[in-house]
Structure formats: structure tokens, C-alpha cells
Design a protein around this motif. Structure first.
Motif, mmCIF file in Angstrom:
data_model
loop_
_atom_site.group_PDB
_atom_site.id
_atom_site.type_symbol
_atom_site.label_atom_id
_atom_site.label_comp_id
_atom_site.label_asym_id
_atom_site.label_seq_id
_atom_site.Cartn_x
_atom_site.Cartn_y
_atom_site.Cartn_z
ATOM 1 N N ASP A 195 58.123 -6.869 157.685
ATOM 2 C CA ASP A 195 57.658 -5.823 158.595
ATOM 3 C C ASP A 195 58.754 -5.442 159.596
ATOM 4 O OD1 ASP A 195 55.353 -4.219 159.787
ATOM 5 O OD2 ASP A 195 55.963 -5.430 161.513
ATOM 6 N N ALA A 196 59.435 -6.448 160.138
ATOM 7 C CA ALA A 196 60.501 -6.180 161.106
ATOM 8 C C ALA A 196 61.675 -5.466 160.448
ATOM 9 C CB ALA A 196 60.965 -7.485 161.744
ATOM 10 N N LEU A 197 62.029 -5.879 159.227
ATOM 11 C CA LEU A 197 63.127 -5.226 158.520
ATOM 12 C C LEU A 197 62.805 -3.755 158.247
ATOM 13 C CD1 LEU A 197 63.992 -8.052 155.953
ATOM 14 C CD2 LEU A 197 65.497 -7.233 157.775
ATOM 15 N N CYS A 198 61.605 -3.499 157.757
ATOM 16 C CA CYS A 198 61.224 -2.124 157.415
ATOM 17 C C CYS A 198 61.072 -1.257 158.659
ATOM 18 C CB CYS A 198 59.933 -2.128 156.602
ATOM 19 S SG CYS A 198 60.138 -2.828 154.934
ATOM 20 N N ALA A 199 60.737 -1.876 159.794
ATOM 21 C CA ALA A 199 60.655 -1.141 161.063
ATOM 22 C C ALA A 199 62.027 -0.969 161.696
ATOM 23 C CB ALA A 199 59.722 -1.875 162.021
ATOM 24 N N ARG A 200 63.038 -1.585 161.076
ATOM 25 C CA ARG A 200 64.417 -1.574 161.579
ATOM 26 C C ARG A 200 64.501 -2.135 163.000
ATOM 27 N NH1 ARG A 200 67.594 0.556 157.898
ATOM 28 N NH2 ARG A 200 66.792 2.068 156.379
ATOM 29 N N ASP A 201 63.683 -3.143 163.220
ATOM 30 C CA ASP A 201 63.693 -3.869 164.495
ATOM 31 C C ASP A 201 64.633 -5.064 164.322
ATOM 32 O OD1 ASP A 201 63.217 -5.342 166.797
ATOM 33 O OD2 ASP A 201 61.051 -4.984 166.776
ATOM 34 N N ALA A 202 65.912 -4.832 164.601
ATOM 35 C CA ALA A 202 66.945 -5.822 164.295
ATOM 36 C C ALA A 202 66.764 -7.118 165.068
ATOM 37 C CB ALA A 202 68.327 -5.228 164.567
ATOM 38 N N GLU A 203 66.461 -7.031 166.339
ATOM 39 C CA GLU A 203 66.339 -8.242 167.148
ATOM 40 C C GLU A 203 65.148 -9.079 166.706
ATOM 41 O OE1 GLU A 203 66.458 -7.484 171.314
ATOM 42 O OE2 GLU A 203 68.462 -6.592 171.252
ATOM 43 N N ARG A 204 64.042 -8.416 166.399
ATOM 44 C CA ARG A 204 62.856 -9.155 165.925
ATOM 45 C C ARG A 204 63.136 -9.774 164.556
ATOM 46 N NH1 ARG A 204 57.838 -6.876 163.381
ATOM 47 N NH2 ARG A 204 56.309 -8.564 163.368
ATOM 48 N N ALA A 205 63.799 -9.046 163.667
ATOM 49 C CA ALA A 205 64.126 -9.572 162.345
ATOM 50 C C ALA A 205 65.023 -10.799 162.468
ATOM 51 C CB ALA A 205 64.816 -8.498 161.508
ATOM 52 N N GLN A 206 65.974 -10.741 163.379
ATOM 53 C CA GLN A 206 66.874 -11.880 163.581
ATOM 54 C C GLN A 206 66.093 -13.103 164.058
ATOM 55 O OE1 GLN A 206 69.857 -11.360 166.662
ATOM 56 N NE2 GLN A 206 71.261 -12.715 165.598
ATOM 57 N N ARG A 207 65.220 -12.898 165.029
ATOM 58 C CA ARG A 207 64.448 -14.019 165.570
ATOM 59 C C ARG A 207 63.518 -14.615 164.515
ATOM 60 N NH1 ARG A 207 61.489 -11.413 168.632
ATOM 61 N NH2 ARG A 207 59.457 -11.705 167.650
ATOM 62 N N LEU A 208 62.863 -13.753 163.748
ATOM 63 C CA LEU A 208 61.926 -14.235 162.743
ATOM 64 C C LEU A 208 62.640 -15.003 161.626
ATOM 65 C CD1 LEU A 208 59.594 -11.113 162.495
ATOM 66 C CD2 LEU A 208 58.946 -13.378 163.352
ATOM 67 N N MET A 209 63.799 -14.501 161.190
ATOM 68 C CA MET A 209 64.538 -15.207 160.150
ATOM 69 C C MET A 209 65.020 -16.561 160.663
ATOM 70 S SD MET A 209 65.642 -15.198 156.996
ATOM 71 C CE MET A 209 66.156 -13.664 156.187
ATOM 72 N N HIS A 210 65.537 -16.587 161.875
ATOM 73 C CA HIS A 210 65.974 -17.854 162.475
ATOM 74 C C HIS A 210 64.820 -18.848 162.517
ATOM 75 C CE1 HIS A 210 66.637 -20.667 165.823
ATOM 76 N NE2 HIS A 210 67.912 -20.584 165.516
ATOM 77 N N ASP A 211 63.680 -18.396 163.008
ATOM 78 C CA ASP A 211 62.527 -19.291 163.143
ATOM 79 C C ASP A 211 61.994 -19.725 161.776
ATOM 80 O OD1 ASP A 211 62.842 -18.948 165.840
ATOM 81 O OD2 ASP A 211 61.090 -17.665 166.117
ATOM 82 N N HIS A 212 62.106 -18.845 160.791
ATOM 83 C CA HIS A 212 61.675 -19.177 159.430
ATOM 84 C C HIS A 212 62.490 -20.338 158.874
ATOM 85 C CE1 HIS A 212 60.401 -18.692 155.301
ATOM 86 N NE2 HIS A 212 61.600 -18.301 154.911
ATOM 87 N N LEU A 213 63.799 -20.311 159.080
ATOM 88 C CA LEU A 213 64.657 -21.398 158.604
ATOM 89 C C LEU A 213 64.361 -22.697 159.349
ATOM 90 C CD1 LEU A 213 67.046 -21.304 156.453
ATOM 91 C CD2 LEU A 213 66.123 -19.092 157.136
#
Length: 234
Positions: A195-213
Motif C-alpha cells: 500500500d505504501a509503495l503504490c501510494a508512493r509514500d517513500a518514508e512509510r515504505a522505508q519504515r514498514l520494510m525495516h520493521d518487517h525485517l
């Protein structure tokens, strides 16, 4: 004035992949699919007989894998598959979280609409395997999805750094999915990330990927603690 001498180059064709590269590729697959287990000795003679090659390409392939850290040369044992210890995982996951977080950040900014559509299709594969609780299928689809996010970030330097560590992540082969509740949590994390990637919300995508790992690391640690406790009881 110094003259430039023309050099005649050999016109013999260059093979797209040498024999030792093919052997190395097969060995990587065996390691990543855990058909060669961590700590297991690699029987050179058995590979020679099974694959119909000489020992030279096998030994050259093992040198390549040793340089990548996937196998380790041990005195009197030959080559063994490298084991990723708990300490290794503790150090590896936070670094990978930073790298993959940046991949997600740049993917949100630079991926084309067609590339985002491709990520949605790849996520659909994750959904299908998660619904079936197919750990192997989910692991493979997850690897493809994460690798594609890395690629659509369109940052060659970032991709090079991430590639160097991704092989060690693959050696863990999604073991954390065996932790109760992790399947459901993992796919939920992926939904938010997509959802963050498709919304092009870069900061949210970065945080979510970090937290996912980092959630993967937490699940892996919990699983190992549970296995250790069961071992003590037995």
C-alpha cells in the motif's frame, strides 16, 4: 609522437557460462533450498559422479562459493555449508533492514506504474501461498518480491550492497514462518508495505520494510528459544 599499436584479439567465441559457473549455480540452489544443510560436508566425489564432470570445475565452483561466504573450508573436512549462527542473525538482520528499507524508499520514488503493477501481481502470489499455509511457496514468492523491490529502486550501488547479504538471508530459508502466527503477521506486513509503495509514500515504505525485517528476526529468535526449550525437556 608515440604511435598506438593495434592489437589483434582472438576471435574465438566466449561461452556464456563456464562449466564451473554452472556447478556453482547448482550448488547455490541446493544450499538455498536446504538440500545441502548448514554444517553439511560437500562430497566432491559424489558431485563428480552424479553430474558427470571432472573435479576441477567442482573445486573451482567451491572456491567461488567460499568467496561468497556460502561454504567454508575446514581442515580435514573439506568444504562444508556455512552455518548462520544466532549471533550472525542478530548482526545480519538489522543491516539488511536498513538496506531493504532504503530499497523500499527508492522504489516508492522511482518505480514506474508498470513496475508497481508487477509488484501487485507478485504480492498476489504471496497471498495465495499464505492462504494455503504453503511455507515453501511463500518463501520463494517472498524472495522474488523483495528482490523485485530492490530492482525497481533503480539504484545500482544499493542493489550491489543488498545482493551481497541476500544470499545469507536465503540460507535461513524463511525458518521464522514456523513460529505460530508468523504467516498471518508476515502477509499483513506485506499488505501495508505494498500500500505504501503504490501510494508512493517513500518514508512509510522505508519504515514498514525495516520493521518487517526486524519482525522476522524477532520471530526467528522466538522460534529458536522454543526449540531450545523443547530440546531441554526431551
Amino acid at each position: 609522437m608515440t604511435s598506438v599499436t593495434s592489437v589483434t584479439l582472438s576471435c574465438s567465441p566466449i561461452r556464456t557460462a563456464s562449466l564451473h559457473e554452472e556447478v556453482a549455480s547448482r550448488l547455490r540452489t541446493l544450499i538455498f533450498e536446504r538440500r545441502l544443510l548448514p554444517g553439511q560436508r560437500i562430497d566432491e566425489l559424489a558431485l563428480v559422479q552424479e553430474w558427470g564432470v571432472s573435479r576441477t570445475p567442482v573445486r573451482e565452483a567451491l572456491k567461488v562459493l567460499a568467496s561468497e561466504g556460502l561454504v567454508t573450508l575446514q581442515p580435514r573436512r573439506g568444504c562444508v555449508v556455512t552455518e548462520v549462527s544466532e549471533d550472525d542473525a542478530e548482526q545480519l538482520f538489522p543491516v539488511m533492514a536498513l538496506l531493504e528499507g532504503r530499497c523500499a524508499y527508492e522504489a516508492a520514488l522511482h518505480a514506474s506504474d508498470d513496475e508497481l503493477a508487477e509488484l501487485r501481481l507478485l504480492h498476489g502470489e504471496l497471498e495465495r501461498h499464505a492462504a494455503a499455509h504453503d511455507a515453501d511457496g511463500y518463501y520463494r514468492a517472498n524472495h522474488v518480491f523483495h528482490t523485485r523491490v530492490q530492482e525497481v529502486a533503480h539504484n545500482g550501488w544499493l542493489s550491489r550492497a543488498t545482493d551481497q547479504l541476500r544470499g545469507f538471508m536465503r540460507m535461513l530459508r524463511g525458518r521464522q514462518l514456523a513460529q505460530p502466527g508468523r504467516f498471518e503477521a508476515s502477509i499483513a506486513e506485506h499488505r501495508e508495505l505494498l500500500d505504501a509503495l503504490c501510494a508512493r509514500d517513500a518514508e512509510r515504505a522505508q519504515r514498514l520494510m525495516h520493521d518487517h525485517l526486524m519482525a522476522q528476526l524477532a520471530a526467528l529468535k522466538a522460534l529458536r528459544a522454543s526449540e531450545a526449550a523443547q530440546s531441554r525437556v526431551a
